[in-house]
Design an enzyme around this catalytic site. Structure first.
Site, short mmCIF file in Angstrom:
data_model
loop_
_atom_site.label_atom_id
_atom_site.label_comp_id
_atom_site.label_asym_id
_atom_site.label_seq_id
_atom_site.Cartn_x
_atom_site.Cartn_y
_atom_site.Cartn_z
CG ASP A 61 4.88 -1.57 2.38
OD1 ASP A 61 3.70 -1.43 2.79
OD2 ASP A 61 5.37 -2.69 2.10
CG HIS A 62 0.50 3.49 5.42
ND1 HIS A 62 0.80 3.49 6.76
CD2 HIS A 62 -0.20 4.64 5.21
CE1 HIS A 62 0.32 4.58 7.34
NE2 HIS A 62 -0.30 5.30 6.40
NE ARG A 63 2.89 -4.45 2.89
CZ ARG A 63 3.39 -5.41 2.13
NH1 ARG A 63 2.77 -6.60 2.07
NH2 ARG A 63 4.49 -5.22 1.43
CB VAL B 162 1.62 6.57 1.93
CG1 VAL B 162 1.42 8.03 2.35
CG2 VAL B 162 0.48 5.71 2.45
N PRO C 2 0.85 -1.20 0.00
CG PRO C 2 0.02 -1.03 2.17
CD PRO C 2 0.76 -1.95 1.26
#
Length: 469
Positions: A440-442, A266, A264
């Site tokens: 990576d928003h994880r 951002v 994901p």
């Protein structure tokens, strides 16, 4: 009698399944030595030159330039005993390396595979003080990425002097630019009759052959047609060209799709006054340490990234979905995105965090020059932890870069422009750059990504901040 061996396409990097033959460095009749470069191939990562593990005489090229073959496919035949010096009448060597009843060591290819260690362990002493003798001599490890494929051909009578005119053995006479044009237009030079002295094939011959292949459609020999036919097959009737998706382009496309639909993304942006950085750059250029180094804004950004990552290690970590873990790296293998004629490649500066600014600048200069020459090795593009892409060199202000697989963040550098800027309450003209960070928003939360981007910006706006890290 002659002893023929076929050289198969080797796996130059872990996981290679196929490669395109770019250029042969030898031709039938050439003598070759052990570890001599014989062919240049293009893998999904880079162009690679392959050496041959035997000495002998090239008898046949089995694959044409531009053809893609699978690993293990024979591409070259060599007579390893051209002078008939092999003793006895024992059968020829097998693919496993047996010759005349003895094991024949396959010389390792330079730069590939593990090397047989030359260090010997000291013999252990028995209780009585005498060194122990091993029960059997150790078997020497022979490292080689290829397996010989034995080909036994019947010897021709001594008075048989008929030249081999089969298509595989025939090498057309044409200069490199003409060969390149033929490849671009999809023309097999073996089917073209040269009109120049000595049967040399010209550009006009290639265009005529291409015209015949398109059922009489006219082919322009001007610069527009040559430009349009830089790669793939060119259709002059529609003025379109089709380029097979392969090599670096295919690998890059697949990696970007996987990353975009897995991590994901951002992206955050920051505009920075880098006037102090540019002033420091001009000052450092006049010092002996940087006399022979090309000091660019990219080098400053690389140093800033390495420093900022110490305060926000999450950007230098990776999400391991299979293990259910986040892996934090205590080193920075910094990827530098480089545009090349074969597509985008991202070679790495190993342990960039351990290098000085001058060392980083030198490493980046060497790395990008090698990439543009198409000489980056597959190993040089593995195991990165963070990437920088400099879109500013194209006059672009900013972008939303896609994270490279196996990483969690990527920084894009925009063009440095003279812009109005408020300094101490007054308007002034300053050197301004835009930064964009995708993460990576994880792995990286918004607070962590923002802190990292702000740190990089602060280091570029005021390089003296580096002493506080």
């Amino acid at each position: 009698m002659p002893e023929y061996k076929q050289f198969p396409l080797a796996d130059t990097a872990e996981g290679l399944t196929e490669a395109e033959i770019l250029d042969w460095k030898v031709k039938p009749g050439d003598e070759v030595t052990v570890n001599q470069i014989v062919v240049e191939i293009e893998t999904a990562k880079a162009a690679v030159e392959l050496p041959i593990p035997w000495a002998g005489v090239v008898t046949e090229l089995l694959v044409e330039p531009g053809q893609t073959v699978e690993v293990g496919t024979p591409i070259l035949t060599v007579d390893v005993d051209p002078h008939g010096t092999a003793s006895g009448s024992a059968p020829a060597a097998t693919a496993a390396g047996e010759a005349n009843g003895d094991e024949e060591e396959m010389k390792p290819l330079v730069g590939y595979g593990s090397k047989a260690s030359s260090a010997k362990r000291r013999p252990r002493k028995k209780a009585g003080g005498a060194p122990s003798t091993p029960a059997a001599p150790p078997v020497a490890a022979v490292a080689t990425p290829v397996q010989a494929v034995e080909v036994v051909k019947p010897r021709q009578p001594a008075d048989d002097k008929v030249a081999d005119t089969t298509p595989a053995a025939y090498v057309p006479l044409a200069k490199p630019p003409v060969r390149k044009l033929a490849k671009e237009l999809g023309v097999d030079l073996r089917t073209v009759t040269g009109s120049a002295d000595g049967g040399v094939i010209t550009r006009e011959d290639v265009y005529r052959a291409a015209e015949g292949a398109t059922n009489g459609a006219a082919v322009s020999s001007g610069p527009a047609a040559a430009t349009a036919a830089q790669a793939g097959s060119y259709d002059p009737a529609t003025r379109e060209r089709r380029v097979p998706i392969r090599g670096v382009r295919k690998a890059t496309a697949q990696a970007m799709v996987n990353s975009a639909y897995t991590a994901p993304h951002v992206t955050e942006f920051l505009t920075v006054d880098v006037t102090p950085m540019m002033e420091l750059r001009d000052k450092l250029r006049r010092t002996p340490e940087f006399a022979d180094v090309k000091l660019t804004p990219l080098a400053f950004a690389a140093k800033a990234v390495c420093l900022a990552a110490t305060r926000t290690p999450d950007v230098n970590a990776v999400w391991d979905d299979a293990a259910g873990e986040i892996v934090y790296k205590d080193y920075v293998h910094l990827g530098i995105a480089a545009a090349t004629p074969r597509g985008l490649v991202v070679p790495k500066v190993r342990d960039a965090d351990a290098l000085s600014l001058a060392e980083l600048a030198a490493a980046i200069g060497e790395l990008t020059a090698t990439a543009r020459d198409g000489k980056t090795t597959p190993e040089a593009m593995l195991n990165g932890t963070f990437t920088i892409t400099n879109v500013g060199v194209f006059g672009v202000d900013t972008g939303t870069p896609i994270i490279n697989p196996g990483e969690s963040a990527i920084l894009a550098l925009g063009a440095i422009r003279d812009m109005p800027w408020v300094v101490d309450g007054e308007l002034a003209v300053r050197k301004v750059m835009q930064l964009s960070l995708s993460f990576d928003h994880r792995v990286v939360d918004g607070q962590q990504g923002s802190q990292f981007l702000a740190d990089v910006g602060a280091l570029l706006a005021d390089p003296a901040m580096a002493i506080t890290y």
